[in-house]
Design a protein around this motif. Structure first.
Motif, short mmCIF file in Angstrom:
data_model
loop_
_atom_site.label_atom_id
_atom_site.label_comp_id
_atom_site.label_asym_id
_atom_site.label_seq_id
_atom_site.Cartn_x
_atom_site.Cartn_y
_atom_site.Cartn_z
N SER A 54 0.81 -1.15 0.01
CA SER A 54 -0.12 -0.07 0.06
C SER A 54 0.83 0.99 0.15
O SER A 54 1.96 1.04 0.38
N ILE A 55 0.31 2.24 -0.34
CA ILE A 55 1.04 3.63 -0.33
C ILE A 55 1.56 4.04 0.96
O ILE A 55 2.61 4.57 1.19
N GLN A 56 0.63 3.84 2.01
CA GLN A 56 1.09 3.72 3.43
C GLN A 56 2.19 3.21 3.98
O GLN A 56 3.27 3.60 4.49
N GLN A 57 2.29 1.91 3.52
CA GLN A 57 3.36 1.10 3.69
C GLN A 57 4.78 1.61 3.14
O GLN A 57 5.60 1.44 3.73
N ILE A 58 4.34 1.93 1.90
CA ILE A 58 5.84 2.55 1.30
C ILE A 58 6.16 3.79 1.69
O ILE A 58 7.38 3.95 2.12
N LYS A 59 5.25 4.71 2.00
CA LYS A 59 5.50 5.91 2.91
C LYS A 59 6.40 5.51 4.05
O LYS A 59 7.21 6.25 4.37
N ALA A 60 5.75 4.76 4.89
CA ALA A 60 6.56 4.27 6.21
C ALA A 60 7.79 3.77 6.04
O ALA A 60 8.74 4.01 6.86
N THR A 61 8.19 2.85 5.10
CA THR A 61 9.39 2.46 4.52
C THR A 61 10.31 3.47 4.20
O THR A 61 11.67 3.34 4.67
N LEU A 62 9.83 4.39 3.35
CA LEU A 62 10.78 5.49 2.87
C LEU A 62 11.30 6.30 3.92
O LEU A 62 12.30 6.88 3.84
N ALA A 63 10.49 6.56 5.03
CA ALA A 63 10.96 7.42 6.36
C ALA A 63 12.29 6.79 6.88
O ALA A 63 12.99 7.38 7.55
N THR A 64 12.38 5.32 6.88
CA THR A 64 13.71 4.51 7.22
C THR A 64 14.90 4.61 6.19
O THR A 64 15.98 4.06 6.77
N ILE A 65 14.60 5.06 5.08
CA ILE A 65 15.45 4.95 4.00
C ILE A 65 16.34 6.15 3.76
O ILE A 65 15.79 7.29 3.79
N ASP A 66 17.73 6.27 3.98
CA ASP A 66 18.70 7.33 3.94
C ASP A 66 19.47 7.23 2.67
O ASP A 66 20.38 8.22 2.63
N LYS A 67 19.32 6.36 1.85
CA LYS A 67 20.45 6.03 0.59
C LYS A 67 19.70 6.00 -0.63
O LYS A 67 18.86 5.15 -0.71
N ARG A 68 20.15 6.67 -1.54
CA ARG A 68 19.53 6.83 -2.95
C ARG A 68 19.80 5.25 -3.59
O ARG A 68 18.85 5.07 -4.51
#
Length: 255
Positions: free
Chosen positions: A5-19
């Protein structure tokens, strides 16, 4: 495989800091507008992080140069409060560890009050030592603001728990037998001086908030003693108070 889901992707993106994260590359092929908006927001966050990281590295050049010469206890010194019509001038001396890590540190004037408060707490936690110097309005009137600023810096230096072996000072030189470097606009160029500017600014602003309760009507809690409309209106309506600098215009014309 079940689509995230889009919400799941948003939550995961919040933990990613590398391109180069593979998940980001996968989501870039996702045609849902919500996913692409989330990726655009994430990209802006990463850009801010990269900019802060680059600035942090750049602002360590003076400290790195001093360490290359064999210095270890390097102190950054700065003051705030030269321009206000009321209150003291406050200086801070800050010795940071070589492994200091805190993005966002910059000239205190470029930061919001909320950001300054956040960084102030972290600087307090990480610093090897912090010294504070304060010179009140009476002394400022007696010796002038330049000499008062210099005096406050000297007091801050003496207030440290350790004797530094190198000084980085914002546009000033002190009469001490310690190697030193005067840096124009040092609060925007040296991480140690920037940290000192934040500490001094937070301490002085909090003090002026206390003075606002003692001397209402001038807006000290908002203007920290600077000559804003609110402050000047207060002067017109009720005259000067105890902490006003009597050698500063327009105060000197009201005495």
């Amino acid at each position: 495989m079940k689509t995230e889901s889009i919400q799941q992707i948003k939550a995961t993106l919040a933990t990613i800091d590398k391109r180069d994260d593979e998940r980001v590359q996968l989501w870039q092929t996702d045609e849902r507008s919500g996913v692409q908006q989330a990726l655009a927001q994430w990209d802006r966050r990463i850009q801010r992080h990269e900019k802060e990281l680059a600035l942090f590295e750049e602002m360590q050049q003076f400290e790195n140069n001093a360490r290359a010469k064999g210095h270890r206890l390097i102190v950054g010194i700065d003051e705030v409060g030269r321009g206000p019509l009321a209150g003291p001038v406050v200086a801070a001396a800050v010795i940071l560890p070589e492994n200091f890590q805190l993005l966002g540190v910059n000239d205190s004037k470029k930061l919001s009050a909320k950001k300054r408060d956040e960084l102030y707490g972290e600087i307090q936690n990480q610093a090897i030592s912090i010294g504070i110097g304060m010179v009140d309005h009476n002394k400022i009137d007696e010796i002038n603001i330049y000499q008062a600023s210099k005096l406050a810096m000297g007091i801050a230096l003496e207030d440290l728990c350790f004797i530094p072996d190198y000084l980085l000072i914002d546009a000033m030189k002190l009469d001490v037998r310690i190697p030193q470097e005067s840096i124009i606009k040092g609060d925007a160029r040296s991480i140690s001086i920037a940290a000192a500017s934040i500490v001094a600014k937070v301490i002085r602003d909090r003090l002026m908030e206390d003075y606002a309760k003692m001397y209402p009507g001038y807006g000290f809690e908002n203007n920290a003693g600077y000559g804003t409309k609110e402050h000047l209106l207060g002067l017109d309506q009720q005259g000067i108070c105890t902490i006003h600098r009597k050698t500063f215009a327009p105060i000197k014309d009201m005495c």
